[in-house]
Structures are given as structure tokens and as C-alpha cells.
Scaffold this motif. Structure first.
Motif, short mmCIF file in Angstrom:
data_model
loop_
_atom_site.label_atom_id
_atom_site.label_comp_id
_atom_site.label_asym_id
_atom_site.label_seq_id
_atom_site.Cartn_x
_atom_site.Cartn_y
_atom_site.Cartn_z
N VAL A 239 -15.01 9.23 -123.49
CA VAL A 239 -15.68 10.16 -122.57
C VAL A 239 -14.68 11.15 -122.00
CG1 VAL A 239 -16.90 10.34 -120.36
CG2 VAL A 239 -17.57 8.58 -122.02
N ARG A 240 -13.53 10.65 -121.58
CA ARG A 240 -12.52 11.54 -121.00
C ARG A 240 -11.97 12.52 -122.03
NH1 ARG A 240 -7.96 9.85 -117.38
NH2 ARG A 240 -8.31 12.02 -116.82
N GLY A 241 -12.01 12.13 -123.30
CA GLY A 241 -11.51 13.01 -124.34
C GLY A 241 -12.41 14.20 -124.60
N GLU A 242 -13.69 14.09 -124.27
CA GLU A 242 -14.63 15.17 -124.57
C GLU A 242 -15.17 15.88 -123.33
OE1 GLU A 242 -18.81 15.76 -127.06
OE2 GLU A 242 -17.37 14.22 -127.66
N PHE A 243 -15.16 15.20 -122.19
CA PHE A 243 -15.75 15.75 -120.97
C PHE A 243 -14.74 15.70 -119.83
CE2 PHE A 243 -19.04 13.80 -123.56
CZ PHE A 243 -19.98 14.83 -123.67
N THR A 244 -14.94 16.56 -118.84
CA THR A 244 -14.09 16.57 -117.66
C THR A 244 -14.57 15.50 -116.69
OG1 THR A 244 -13.66 18.92 -117.88
CG2 THR A 244 -13.25 17.95 -115.72
#
Length: 277
Positions: A239-244
Motif C-alpha cells: 500500500v505504501r509503495g503505491e499510495f501516500t
């Protein structure tokens, strides 16, 4: 920027027989956090009064919410809230949603959906109502303002496996995505669900009972067939890799003893590391 850790040792939202252990769990986690980046919310020892609301200990829950909101207003970037019971996410999601009112999605990692109101709850515990309040329904004094409400069509339930009929009805009526533990062995389904709601920023609520009791012993609520720690950290990283990340909560650590808590701390620190690095 690195997060501010906001420790909220609230137990009053839980009706578990292990509720008081939540205070010990929050304090144990606090001991491993950098003191210079950590703020502690003062939680009264007393239970508090329902004030004719149908919600146990509501007076204390409202007081803690006010104190927590005051601490969060001093956070310069984003906060990782450490509970305590799951009710501590109310003020923290509100803070994140005020900063990002148009594009925030909420991933609710939890064994239970927490979608009751005082009228539907079989227990009267606010911990079972917090997500419904975040979505804009429930007791007026617990609701978020219109700008910081996160509607149910921007909420994803991840790992929920123990829900009452009233909660299932809300989920069905609003078509809330529910991702089972089996479907979360890889991040694909979760990332697809976030893309579907058009998220660009995400708040992560991590109720530790999303984990299987065999993976973490110090849980306030024991619900079998949950996630393994490795699967949870993999999901957080994806999740952190694609979204802020707009903020996060880790709640529900209730160690039975100091030794048992120490055994769990390596897993909890892995989860904190996945959220913060």
C-alpha cells in the motif's frame, strides 16, 4: 517526513475481559518508540459514565477524544496512533481527513468491522461502533464533521471474519468491500480495491486482532483464522509503495504478562517498521 507517535492508552472503548491489559500494551510499545517523536495522551483511570447513551463509559471516551485531538493538532506531518482500544482511531482518522478531505481512503485491518451503533450493538462498547461513527452514523456527539467523515464507499474491510447480522446488513447495503484473510495472502486484491475507490491517500487502521492468535498472543479479542505477521507487513508495504500514507493506527495489544508481551514485541516492531519506513 517521519511520523509523530501518539500513544493513547485508552481501554474504555473495549468490553473485553482483557480490556485493562490494553493500557499495559500501549505502555509497552511506547517503551520502544523514540521519545523525541512521541506524544502521550492522558487517559483517565476511571471508567466514565454512559450518560444515558447506550455506550459504556462514553464520558471518558469523549474526554480522551478531545485530548487526543489537541495533541494531533500539533503534529507537523502525519501521526501513527498507538492504542489502546480501536476507538482511538476516531480522532486520528478525523485529523487525517481534515488534512486530505477529498482523496482519503481508509483500510480497516480488523477481525471485526466495528459498524454498530448504540441501537444495534449487543455489548454497548464503543470499540464496536467506531468505524460507523467515522463513516457518519451514530451518536451525534461522536460523529465527525462533514468535511472529515470517511464515507463507506471509501472504506475497505481487510481481514474481517467475525461480524453480526446488523453489521453484515450495513456492508451489503453499501457494498463495502470485505477482503478475507485468504484473499490477502498477496496484496493484489487490496491494491485493486483501493484503485477502485479512486484513492490517492490512505489511512491504515491496524487492529492487531486481524492477526491469527497463533501469530500474536497478546490480543484483547481472540478470533481464529487471521493473517500472519509476514502477510500483514507485506500488505502495508505494498500500500505504501503505491499510495501516500495519511496516517495510521495500531491498536489492540493486550499482553497477559510482561514476558508474554516481550515475546510479541518483535512482531509489533516489524509492523511499526512496515508503516514508518
Amino acid at each position: 517526513m517521519a511520523p509523530t507517535f501518539v500513544v493513547v492508552p485508552q481501554w474504555q472503548g473495549s468490553v473485553s475481559p482483557r480490556a485493562m491489559r490494553l493500557v499495559d500494551g500501549a505502555e509497552m510499545i511506547r517503551g520502544d518508540l523514540p521519545s523525541s517523536a512521541t506524544a502521550v495522551v492522558d487517559v483517565p483511570v476511571e471508567a466514565g459514565d454512559a450518560i444515558e447513551s447506550g455506550i459504556h463509559r462514553l464520558s471518558t471516551i469523549l474526554l480522551v477524544r478531545e485530548r487526543q485531538a489537541a495533541v494531533l493538532r500539533g503534529v507537523s506531518d502525519w501521526a501513527l496512533t498507538i492504542g489502546g482500544d480501536c476507538g482511538v482511531s476516531l480522532a486520528s482518522v478525523e485529523h487525517a481527513a481534515r488534512q486530505h478531505p477529498n482523496d482519503l481512503a481508509l483500510v480497516w485491518f480488523d477481525a471485526r468491522p466495528r459498524l454498530h451503533t448504540a441501537e444495534s450493538s449487543p455489548s454497548g462498547g464503543f470499540g464496536g461502533m467506531v468505524l460507523r461513527a467515522i463513516s457518519g452514523e451514530g451518536r451525534p456527539e461522536l460523529l465527525l464533521d462533514a468535511a472529515s467523515t470517511v464515507p463507506l464507499d471509501r472504506i475497505i474491510l481487510a481481514g474481517a471474519r467475525d461480524m453480526d447480522d446488523a453489521e453484515a446488513e450495513v456492508i451489503d447495503r453499501h457494498h463495502v468491500p470485505v477482503l478475507s484473510a485468504n484473499s490477502l495472502e498477496t496484496p493484489d486484491a487490496l491494491l485493486a480495491a483501493l484503485r477502485e475507490v479512486g484513492a490517492s491517500r490512505v489511512y491504515l487502521h491496524i487492529g492487531l486482532d486481524v492477526l491469527d492468535p497463533a501469530a500474536l498472543t497478546g490480543l484483547a479479542d481472540l478470533v481464529p483464522f487471521g493473517l500472519e505477521v509476514e502477510a500483514l507487513t507485506r500488505l502495508i508495504t505494498a500500500v505504501r509503495g503505491e499510495f501516500t500514507l495519511a496516517g495510521a493506527t495500531i491498536a489492540g495489544f493486550a499482553p497477559a504478562t510482561i514476558d508474554a508481551g516481550n515475546d510479541d514485541m518483535s512482531s509489533i516492531l516489524r509492523i511499526i517498521g512496515a508503516v514508518t519506513r
